[in-house]
Write a protein that holds these residues in place. Structure first.
Motif, PDB file in Angstrom:
ATOM      1  N   ALA A  30       0.830  -1.198   0.000  1.00 44.48           N
ATOM      2  CA  ALA A  30       0.000   0.000   0.000  1.00 44.48           C
ATOM      3  C   ALA A  30       0.864   1.247   0.000  1.00 44.48           C
ATOM      4  CB  ALA A  30      -0.907  -0.004   1.227  1.00 44.48           C
ATOM      5  N   SER A  31       0.331   2.330  -0.551  1.00 48.51           N
ATOM      6  CA  SER A  31       1.014   3.615  -0.564  1.00 48.51           C
ATOM      7  C   SER A  31       0.017   4.689  -0.159  1.00 48.51           C
ATOM      8  CB  SER A  31       1.581   3.927  -1.945  1.00 48.51           C
ATOM      9  OG  SER A  31       2.070   5.244  -1.990  1.00 48.51           O
ATOM     10  N   THR A  32       0.461   5.676   0.590  1.00 47.78           N
ATOM     11  CA  THR A  32      -0.435   6.752   1.008  1.00 47.78           C
ATOM     12  C   THR A  32      -0.142   8.053   0.285  1.00 47.78           C
ATOM     13  OG1 THR A  32       1.053   7.285   2.826  1.00 47.78           O
ATOM     14  CG2 THR A  32      -0.747   5.771   3.304  1.00 47.78           C
ATOM     15  N   VAL A  33       0.789   8.032  -0.671  1.00 47.11           N
ATOM     16  CA  VAL A  33       1.130   9.233  -1.420  1.00 47.11           C
ATOM     17  C   VAL A  33       1.095   8.899  -2.900  1.00 47.11           C
ATOM     18  CG1 VAL A  33       2.855  10.998  -1.871  1.00 47.11           C
ATOM     19  CG2 VAL A  33       2.585  10.084   0.440  1.00 47.11           C
ATOM     20  N   GLY A  34       0.571   9.813  -3.683  1.00 48.12           N
ATOM     21  CA  GLY A  34       0.563   9.561  -5.114  1.00 48.12           C
ATOM     22  C   GLY A  34      -0.400  10.511  -5.794  1.00 48.12           C
ATOM     23  N   VAL A  35      -0.514  10.390  -7.110  1.00 49.75           N
ATOM     24  CA  VAL A  35      -1.425  11.236  -7.867  1.00 49.75           C
ATOM     25  C   VAL A  35      -2.853  10.788  -7.582  1.00 49.75           C
ATOM     26  CG1 VAL A  35      -2.119  11.961 -10.161  1.00 49.75           C
ATOM     27  CG2 VAL A  35       0.302  11.612  -9.635  1.00 49.75           C
ATOM     28  N   VAL A  36      -3.706  11.739  -7.258  1.00 51.60           N
ATOM     29  CA  VAL A  36      -5.086  11.422  -6.919  1.00 51.60           C
ATOM     30  C   VAL A  36      -5.917  11.349  -8.197  1.00 51.60           C
ATOM     31  CG1 VAL A  36      -7.130  12.187  -5.648  1.00 51.60           C
ATOM     32  CG2 VAL A  36      -4.850  12.518  -4.675  1.00 51.60           C
ATOM     33  N   MET A 126      -6.257 -15.446  -2.894  1.00 54.18           N
ATOM     34  CA  MET A 126      -5.143 -16.231  -2.378  1.00 54.18           C
ATOM     35  C   MET A 126      -4.862 -15.951  -0.908  1.00 54.18           C
ATOM     36  SD  MET A 126      -4.757 -17.897  -5.042  1.00 54.18           S
ATOM     37  CE  MET A 126      -3.390 -18.933  -4.507  1.00 54.18           C
ATOM     38  N   ALA A 127      -5.077 -14.701  -0.448  1.00 58.39           N
ATOM     39  CA  ALA A 127      -4.791 -14.355   0.946  1.00 58.39           C
ATOM     40  C   ALA A 127      -5.850 -13.381   1.442  1.00 58.39           C
ATOM     41  CB  ALA A 127      -3.396 -13.752   1.070  1.00 58.39           C
ATOM     42  N   PRO A 128      -7.041 -13.871   1.820  1.00 55.37           N
ATOM     43  CA  PRO A 128      -8.083 -12.969   2.299  1.00 55.37           C
ATOM     44  C   PRO A 128      -7.688 -12.302   3.610  1.00 55.37           C
ATOM     45  CG  PRO A 128      -8.706 -15.269   2.630  1.00 55.37           C
ATOM     46  CD  PRO A 128      -7.452 -15.277   1.816  1.00 55.37           C
ATOM     47  N   GLY A 129      -8.300 -11.127   3.891  1.00 52.89           N
ATOM     48  CA  GLY A 129      -8.009 -10.419   5.125  1.00 52.89           C
ATOM     49  C   GLY A 129      -8.124  -8.927   4.946  1.00 52.89           C
ATOM     50  N   PRO A 130      -7.753  -8.140   5.988  1.00 51.12           N
ATOM     51  CA  PRO A 130      -7.798  -6.680   5.897  1.00 51.12           C
ATOM     52  C   PRO A 130      -6.540  -6.143   5.230  1.00 51.12           C
ATOM     53  CG  PRO A 130      -7.173  -7.339   8.112  1.00 51.12           C
ATOM     54  CD  PRO A 130      -7.429  -8.613   7.355  1.00 51.12           C
ATOM     55  N   TYR A 131      -6.695  -5.103   4.396  1.00 46.01           N
ATOM     56  CA  TYR A 131      -5.556  -4.504   3.691  1.00 46.01           C
ATOM     57  C   TYR A 131      -5.676  -2.991   3.733  1.00 46.01           C
ATOM     58  CZ  TYR A 131      -4.273  -9.097   2.052  1.00 46.01           C
ATOM     59  OH  TYR A 131      -3.867 -10.409   2.017  1.00 46.01           O
ATOM     60  N   TYR A 142      -6.319  -3.523  -4.662  1.00 47.59           N
ATOM     61  CA  TYR A 142      -6.581  -4.268  -3.427  1.00 47.59           C
ATOM     62  C   TYR A 142      -6.533  -5.774  -3.660  1.00 47.59           C
ATOM     63  CZ  TYR A 142      -7.674  -0.182  -0.598  1.00 47.59           C
ATOM     64  OH  TYR A 142      -7.568   0.992   0.123  1.00 47.59           O
ATOM     65  N   LEU A 143      -7.065  -6.228  -4.770  1.00 42.92           N
ATOM     66  CA  LEU A 143      -7.002  -7.662  -5.073  1.00 42.92           C
ATOM     67  C   LEU A 143      -5.556  -8.115  -5.244  1.00 42.92           C
ATOM     68  CD1 LEU A 143      -9.994  -7.991  -7.573  1.00 42.92           C
ATOM     69  CD2 LEU A 143      -9.880  -8.843  -5.227  1.00 42.92           C
ATOM     70  N   GLN A 144      -4.716  -7.263  -5.833  1.00 42.75           N
ATOM     71  CA  GLN A 144      -3.301  -7.605  -5.961  1.00 42.75           C
ATOM     72  C   GLN A 144      -2.653  -7.751  -4.591  1.00 42.75           C
ATOM     73  OE1 GLN A 144      -2.151  -4.319  -8.505  1.00 42.75           O
ATOM     74  NE2 GLN A 144      -1.997  -5.637 -10.306  1.00 42.75           N
ATOM     75  N   ARG A 145      -3.037  -6.879  -3.654  1.00 35.78           N
ATOM     76  CA  ARG A 145      -2.472  -6.998  -2.306  1.00 35.78           C
ATOM     77  C   ARG A 145      -2.886  -8.302  -1.639  1.00 35.78           C
ATOM     78  NH1 ARG A 145      -4.358  -0.888  -1.667  1.00 35.78           N
ATOM     79  NH2 ARG A 145      -2.579   0.061  -2.760  1.00 35.78           N
ATOM     80  N   ALA A 146      -4.022  -8.839  -2.034  1.00 32.21           N
ATOM     81  CA  ALA A 146      -4.498 -10.107  -1.481  1.00 32.21           C
ATOM     82  C   ALA A 146      -3.975 -11.304  -2.270  1.00 32.21           C
ATOM     83  CB  ALA A 146      -6.023 -10.127  -1.454  1.00 32.21           C
ATOM     84  N   GLY A 147      -3.014 -11.080  -3.154  1.00 31.73           N
ATOM     85  CA  GLY A 147      -2.418 -12.180  -3.911  1.00 31.73           C
ATOM     86  C   GLY A 147      -3.165 -12.561  -5.161  1.00 31.73           C
ATOM     87  N   GLY A 148      -4.284 -11.882  -5.435  1.00 30.93           N
ATOM     88  CA  GLY A 148      -5.032 -12.168  -6.651  1.00 30.93           C
ATOM     89  C   GLY A 148      -6.180 -13.123  -6.416  1.00 30.93           C
ATOM     90  N   ILE A 149      -6.984 -13.303  -7.440  1.00 34.22           N
ATOM     91  CA  ILE A 149      -8.145 -14.195  -7.390  1.00 34.22           C
ATOM     92  C   ILE A 149      -7.685 -15.638  -7.534  1.00 34.22           C
ATOM     93  CG2 ILE A 149     -10.292 -14.813  -8.582  1.00 34.22           C
ATOM     94  CD1 ILE A 149     -10.492 -11.847  -9.419  1.00 34.22           C
ATOM     95  N   ASP A 150      -8.263 -16.523  -6.741  1.00 30.28           N
ATOM     96  CA  ASP A 150      -7.950 -17.954  -6.837  1.00 30.28           C
ATOM     97  C   ASP A 150      -8.323 -18.435  -8.238  1.00 30.28           C
ATOM     98  OD1 ASP A 150      -8.009 -20.761  -6.778  1.00 30.28           O
ATOM     99  OD2 ASP A 150      -8.491 -20.793  -4.636  1.00 30.28           O
TER     100      ASP A 150
END
Length: 504
Positions: A30-36, A126-131, A142-150
């Motif tokens: 995750a990143s908190t800075v960037g182009v909006v 692949m890795a459900p949970g809070p992100y 967000y799906l990429q942070r969870a490892g992608g769709i099974d």
């Protein structure tokens, strides 16, 4: 349908799901800075940079959207921005400033950060949970942070965003994968992304630009849906469908126009193929000629009929016109492989009556093994030769045949087990042994009784008459107790020799 395509479809192997390449890069931090994103809807906690210059002292500040949805600008007061798209902030702030400042004062406002949020991801990922991330981050991020769709259980077409128990967005990734289109779905703290269970799927193989496993848009689909996403190659004209209906296997093989209307169901396999039209085929021409290098002819056209359309070069050697054919090349490769296997077996199983002969065998085995390695790399070209005077109007052409028209040559090449392999000028009246003498004579292993004469069309005569453009190849003669090895080696040399085209 081709045998290889049907074998692949029957093998039970499915390609990866369409869209799985989105998640090949691993988890995205995750990143908190960037182009909006300009379409992002501003809310409490978001930060906006404000710059003022002109007839007042230059100033810059970072204004945070307060709980009332406002930002505070010096000498301007509160400006309401919550609920507005990020791309409209500068216009809104300047519009409010116009009522206070003169034209000599300039203002520029732009969102710089959005409020970090925590989003829950559940379902077949692949890795459900809070992100953690930004409210402006995309669903894909967000799906990429969870490892992608099974890939075996998750849906790419049924993804929901829930907020306080209600569905606020329904996402289908297929339009994004095909055209890049996706409706914005700004996220808030506590939102949940739910990946649905995988729907009915159809696997695509064969000549398609995008050979993946596709999820249907509903309980069933049609071939038109698969044509849209799989995009068969231009030469494709048939589609094979394998599947089950009422627990019974079914299969069809039909033109694409019929396939577009074909109903498809969960588990079907589609194979695209480019079958040659029944009444036409393409043949190529190489060598000493002028004009097109390929001809489209009807099925049943003969070599003689095509040659009658070709303008031959003045140096064309009509005597050695021949065909290179893929099916013959495959047979030649198979024969060469079999000959190599026989030679290898003979080298390591041939008995020697004495210790001295055993040592000699070992030395010869190393040399022969080197030759085996070389010969195994030979890729035959599939020459089809014709006897002198043969009626070429009786030779039917096959698709992708290459008609070879050699140039006339004055050179004879001599190789194999001779002392000085070389190319010499053809001289009428010389015998095959005369040409071997010009190459320094036989080396110690040269077989004086087995000299191959290989003609420009790939045909071979043993101890034959040498003609311009021929290759002379001397075989190997081994001691009497190695007769099995010698026979196998001769077979390999023969198969390898016809597989290599003569140098022009």
């Amino acid at each position: 349908m081709s045998t290889s395509l049907q074998q692949y479809q029957n093998a039970g192997v499915r390609p990866v799901p369409f869209g799985s390449e989105l998640f090949c890069g691993g988890n995205i931090s995750a990143s908190t800075v960037g182009v909006v994103d300009p379409t992002y809807i501003l809310k409490t906690g978001d930060s906006i940079s404000v710059y003022l210059w002109g007839s007042i002292p230059d100033a810059s500040l970072t204004a945070v959207v307060d709980t009332n949805g406002n930002i505070t600008v010096p000498a301007l007061g509160p400006v309401h921005v919550a609920g507005l798209p990020a791309g409209t902030v500068n216009q809104v702030v300047n519009s409010a400033a116009a009522h206070v400042y003169r034209n000599a004062v300039h203002i520029y406002a732009a969102p710089v950060t959005t409020v970090p949020v925590t989003v829950f991801i559940t379902g077949p990922v692949m890795a459900p949970g809070p992100y953690a991330g930004l409210g402006s981050d995309s669903i894909i991020a967000y799906l990429q942070r969870a490892g992608g769709i099974d890939p075996n259980a998750g849906s790419y077409r049924n993804i929901t965003v829930r907020r306080a128990g209600k569905v606020i967005a329904q996402i289908d990734l297929y339009p994004f994968l095909r055209t890049g289109e996706m409706k914005p779905a700004p996220l808030q703290n506590g939102d949940t992304i739910v990946v649905g269970q995988q729907g009915p799927v159809v696997a695509v193989t064969g000549a398609a630009r995008i050979p993946f496993t596709f999820e249907l848009g509903g309980p069933t689909g049609t071939g038109q849906e698969i044509l849209y996403y799989a995009r068969p190659r231009p030469e494709v004209n048939y589609a094979a469908v394998l599947g089950y209906r009422d627990a019974q296997p079914v299969s069809t093989y039909e033109p694409l126009s019929d396939f577009a209307r074909q109903p498809l169901m969960d588990g079907d396999r589609v194979g695209f193929s480019a079958d040659a039209l029944n009444d036409s085929q393409v043949v190529q021409v190489a060598g000493a000629f002028h004009g097109p290098g390929a001809y489209v002819v009807t099925s049943g056209t003969t070599l003689g009929a095509v040659l009658s359309k070709i303008s031959l070069d003045g140096m064309a050697d009509r005597k050695w016109i021949h065909i290179e054919r893929a099916s013959v090349a495959a047979s030649q490769k198979q024969l060469l492989t079999q000959s190599l296997a026989l030679l290898q077996r003979a080298v390591y199983t041939d008995p020697a009556p004495t210790a001295a002969l055993q040592q000699a065998n070992a030395a010869q085995a190393a040399t022969i093994q080197t030759y085996i390695s070389f010969a195994s790399q030979v890729q035959p070209v599939g020459d089809v030769a014709f006897p002198v005077g043969y009626n070429l109007d009786s030779v039917l052409l096959e698709p992708n045949d290459v008609i070879v028209i050699p140039f006339k040559s004055q050179i004879v090449t001599v190789g194999g087990d001779v002392n000085i392999p070389q190319a010499v000028v053809y001289q009428p009246g010389l015998t095959v042994r005369d040409y071997v003498k010009k190459a320094g004579g036989f080396d110690p292993l040269g077989d004086r009784g087995k000299i191959m004469v290989i003609h420009p069309d790939g045909s071979v005569e043993m101890n034959g008459k040498v003609q311009p453009g021929d290759r002379v190849l001397v075989g190997v003669a081994l001691p009497g107790h190695l007769i099995d090895i010698a026979a196998a080696l001769t077979a390999v040399m023969y198969q390898a020799a016809i597989g290599i085209k003569a140098a022009s």
